[in-house]
Scaffold this motif. Structure first.
Motif: not given
Length: 291
Positions: A12-33
């Motif tokens: 859950v905590l953010d991080f950086k990864d310099k071992s590859r050009p591009l890397f996806v860490c997390s993804c999500g969505t919110y919909h407020l009702f």
């Protein structure tokens, strides 16, 4: 409030990864009702990059202490260590998708796709394709199937390509007043999508010819007004099918169709399956944890 998210190895905590050009860490969505307010404030920012897509409603962002209301059809990008401060309100019916990514060459990669260093808000228009990409990333992060990390980067590159196309498709040599008129039309469609909307009446009320309005709107959003309105309605119908137990007739009425059979035909034409089959398909997928 509907929420769904996934994190690489549940970090859950953010991080950086310099071992590859591009890397996806997390993804999500919110919909407020019903939740009245969802605030986020990270004074020191994060270590990674973030893209947020406002799919419906609007969101309130602060850049350098100045509030900017970002309407549906826009994306926001944050870079590492930038202050992040933004708010969602249920009264705005906000639906947002977010994605965090890192890598050794991110700055050059996003520049390649037309995102300049001073850019925070990018007008992309709304599209079911954006939503599809975010949802696929969430699913891949949860299931962790073979080669999923490579596939995540592919999905992110698809998103960046669509952003680049949207940036390059903006009207050229147009005056500021025209841009404001088209932006106002986009806001109007998002705020009134579930009501009867006449393209001819809207053009007349705003002192534009119908042909000129349709041509200018398509140049601005890469879709005709009718196509744009349809994408908003179908996108919201998908969310209701996924997150509520409303029947098809109720959902058709909520998104602006009095005739549920007509709505079902439109939905199937856009998605390749009927609303009921779409819901069954969602229910047949492996259970996913909301974090």
């Amino acid at each position: 409030m509907y929420m769904d998210s996934a994190y690489w190895h549940n970090k859950v905590l953010d991080f950086k990864d310099k071992s590859r050009p591009l890397f996806v860490c997390s993804c999500g969505t919110y919909h407020l009702f019903t939740k009245p307010k969802l605030p986020t404030h990270r004074p020191r920012g994060r270590l990674d990059y973030q893209i947020l897509y406002i799919a419906s409603g609007k969101a309130h962002f602060f850049f350098n202490g100045v509030e900017k209301i970002v309407n549906a059809g826009n994306m926001v990008i944050y870079r590492p260590k930038e202050e992040q401060r933004y708010f969602y309100y249920s009264i705005d019916h906000t639906e947002v998708y977010w994605l965090h990514f890192t890598g050794s060459n991110v700055k050059n990669i996003i520049r390649k796709y037309g995102i300049s260093d001073d850019m925070h808000v990018i007008h992309t228009g709304t599209s079911l394709e954006y939503k599809r990409i975010f949802l696929q990333i969430i699913q891949e992060l949860k299931l962790c199937r073979e080669d999923y990390e490579e596939l995540l980067v592919t999905y992110l590159q698809q998103l960046l390509i669509l952003i680049h196309r949207a940036i390059n498709s903006k009207p050229r040599n147009k005056n500021h007043a025209l841009m404001q008129e088209m932006d106002a039309a986009v806001r109007y469609f998002h705020e009134n999508y579930n009501k009867p909307i006449s393209i001819e009446a809207y053009a007349a009320e705003n002192h534009m010819s119908v042909s000129w309005f349709i041509r200018s709107f398509k140049e601005y959003t890469d879709a005709t007004p009718a196509q744009y309105l349809l994408s908003i309605r179908i996108s919201n119908a998908q969310t209701l099918l996924e997150t509520t137990s409303y029947n098809i007739t109720d959902i058709a009425e909520i998104v602006g169709y009095d005739n549920p059979l007509y709505f079902s035909r439109l939905f199937k034409k856009q998605n390749g399956m009927s609303p009921s089959d779409f819901r069954k398909h969602l229910q047949s997928e492996p259970p996913q944890t909301i974090t």
